[in-house]
Motif scaffolding. Structure first.
Motif, short mmCIF file in Angstrom:
data_model
loop_
_atom_site.label_atom_id
_atom_site.label_comp_id
_atom_site.label_asym_id
_atom_site.label_seq_id
_atom_site.Cartn_x
_atom_site.Cartn_y
_atom_site.Cartn_z
N ARG A 1 -66.41 -10.63 -112.69
CA ARG A 1 -65.68 -9.93 -111.63
C ARG A 1 -65.15 -8.59 -112.16
O ARG A 1 -64.64 -8.52 -113.27
CB ARG A 1 -64.55 -10.80 -111.11
CG ARG A 1 -65.02 -11.98 -110.28
CD ARG A 1 -63.86 -12.85 -109.81
NE ARG A 1 -64.33 -13.90 -108.90
CZ ARG A 1 -64.83 -15.08 -109.31
NH1 ARG A 1 -64.95 -15.33 -110.61
NH2 ARG A 1 -65.23 -15.98 -108.43
N GLU B 1 -67.56 -10.05 -103.00
CA GLU B 1 -66.87 -9.84 -104.28
C GLU B 1 -67.57 -8.76 -105.10
O GLU B 1 -68.80 -8.65 -105.11
CB GLU B 1 -66.83 -11.14 -105.08
CG GLU B 1 -65.82 -12.13 -104.58
CD GLU B 1 -65.54 -13.23 -105.60
OE1 GLU B 1 -64.65 -13.03 -106.44
OE2 GLU B 1 -66.22 -14.27 -105.54
N GLU C 1 -70.71 -21.80 -105.48
CA GLU C 1 -69.40 -21.94 -104.86
C GLU C 1 -68.32 -21.11 -105.56
O GLU C 1 -67.26 -20.85 -104.98
CB GLU C 1 -68.97 -23.41 -104.86
CG GLU C 1 -69.89 -24.32 -104.04
CD GLU C 1 -69.46 -25.77 -104.08
OE1 GLU C 1 -68.54 -26.10 -104.88
OE2 GLU C 1 -70.04 -26.58 -103.35
N LEU D 1 -75.74 -15.78 -101.18
CA LEU D 1 -75.54 -16.87 -102.13
C LEU D 1 -76.69 -17.86 -102.05
O LEU D 1 -77.15 -18.22 -100.95
CB LEU D 1 -74.23 -17.61 -101.81
CG LEU D 1 -72.95 -16.78 -101.72
CD1 LEU D 1 -71.78 -17.68 -101.33
CD2 LEU D 1 -72.67 -16.07 -103.03
N VAL E 1 -68.34 -17.98 -106.56
CA VAL E 1 -68.20 -16.59 -106.11
C VAL E 1 -68.45 -16.53 -104.61
O VAL E 1 -69.03 -17.46 -104.02
CB VAL E 1 -69.19 -15.65 -106.84
CG1 VAL E 1 -68.86 -15.58 -108.31
CG2 VAL E 1 -70.63 -16.09 -106.64
N HIS E 2 -68.03 -15.43 -104.01
CA HIS E 2 -68.12 -15.32 -102.56
C HIS E 2 -68.75 -13.99 -102.16
O HIS E 2 -68.70 -13.01 -102.91
CB HIS E 2 -66.72 -15.44 -101.93
CG HIS E 2 -65.99 -16.67 -102.35
ND1 HIS E 2 -66.29 -17.92 -101.85
CD2 HIS E 2 -64.98 -16.85 -103.25
CE1 HIS E 2 -65.49 -18.82 -102.41
NE2 HIS E 2 -64.68 -18.19 -103.27
N ILE E 3 -69.34 -13.98 -100.98
CA ILE E 3 -69.92 -12.75 -100.45
C ILE E 3 -68.82 -11.69 -100.34
O ILE E 3 -67.70 -11.97 -99.91
CB ILE E 3 -70.57 -13.01 -99.09
CG1 ILE E 3 -71.83 -13.88 -99.26
CG2 ILE E 3 -70.94 -11.71 -98.38
CD1 ILE E 3 -72.48 -14.31 -97.97
#
Length: 327
Positions: free
Chosen positions: A107, A83, A77, A72, A79-81
């Motif tokens: 997504r 996904e 913020e 990232l 999205v997350h590692i």
């Protein structure tokens, strides 16, 4: 990480595969570990310097990636590692890693694999934008799709049926037209052996078609335009035939019809909120089984030239996908 690189404009055989430094995300960006990348006709143009956009050398082609968020950038913020995401990147997708703007990630719904996800956004996004936003296709109208067995064309056939149109698919072989029938076409035209204009007239009882989707260009565009109904809408999407047609403008006057440009990539950049709404609708149709992308060819990274040559030769029915790490 490994990446397909274009170091000088040329044919697919001029591309090389090299180890390059891992990518680092900038502000608002993410790095995606690419699992699969769709192969699209613009990929064949960008490596020859024939596309509207020309990235700095060296660059990796490939614009439609599916994979997992790996890193990232500052300020990210939403999205997350880890996904699973789809991204439209313009270039850089034929590699083990790709950079994307976090704000434009989509997504991947549960139950959709990376290969399917990588084959979906560009072709269905383009056809959906053409039919919904540009043509304003209505239930009961007649839609003619040229190049109907290609990626954009087959997506338009499917979407036309979902949107309630009567769909006429036009393609260059009986085998391709059989695929179009399987994907919902009500009628078909083999424009390699039949007179396109006369078949349109016969299939519509002389009325003509309300909407044309044309990703092909070349000699069939004018014949399709001559087969339009009063107040029809002709969607200009691309020129895979290699020839940009010169259209007599008096035809629009006589039929009170419109020729409408469709540039989905620019739309996605200029109006990201509406594009996200469109993609949400498309993904809901995909998840429900109303849309079923046809992936007819899959290639490992080291056969990227074969994948692009097949696209150039118009041998791809539906979509081709480059598999980077799709298991």
């Amino acid at each position: 990480m490994k990446a397909v690189l274009c170091k000088a404009y040329g044919p697919p055989e001029s591309l090389v595969i090299e180890e390059i430094e891992p990518l680092k995300p900038g502000k608002g960006q993410v790095v995606i570990a690419v699992k699969a990348c769709g192969v699209n006709f613009p990929d064949t143009l960008i490596i020859q310097g024939k596309y509207q956009f020309q990235p700095p050398m060296p660059f990796s082609p490939g614009s439609e990636v599916a994979g997992v968020v790996k890193a990232l950038g500052e300020g990210v913020e939403a999205v997350h590692i880890g996904e699973r995401v789809i991204a439209f990147t313009l270039f850089g997708g034929f590699a083990e890693e790709a950079l994307a703007e976090a704000s434009q990630l989509i997504r991947i719904p549960d139950g959709i694999d990376f290969t399917t996800a990588s084959s979906f956004v560009m072709t269905y996004g383009t056809s959906h934008y053409a039919l919904k936003n540009r043509a304003r296709l209505q239930p009961g109208e007649t839609l003619l799709v040229l190049g109907a067995a290609g990626g954009v064309g087959l997506a338009a056939v499917e979407l036309g049926k979902v949107m309630g149109a009567c769909v006429i698919a036009a393609a260059s072989s009986a085998e391709k037209l059989e695929v179009c029938r399987h994907y919902g076409a009500d009628e078909v035209i083999n424009y390699a052996s039949e007179d396109l204009r006369e078949r349109i007239r016969a299939l519509t009882a002389g009325k003509g078609v309300d909407v044309v989707v044309d990703p092909v260009g070349g000699s069939y565009s004018e014949a399709a335009l001559r087969g339009m109904a009063w107040d029809g809408r002709f969607m200009v999407i691309g020129f895979t035939a290699g020839e940009i047609p010169r259209i007599p403008l008096n035809l629009m006057l006589l039929k009170s019809c419109s020729i409408v440009g469709v540039f989905w990539g620019a739309f996605a950049t200029r109006d990201p909120q509406r594009n996200q709404e469109n993609l949400g609708e498309l993904l809901s149709w995909l998840a429900s089984g109303q849309l079923k992308p046809l992936i007819s060819q899959k290639y490992p990274l080291n056969r990227v030239a074969d994948a692009l040559q097949s696209m150039l030769a118009r041998k791809v029915t539906g979509k081709a996908v480059l598999l980077i790490d799709a298991e």
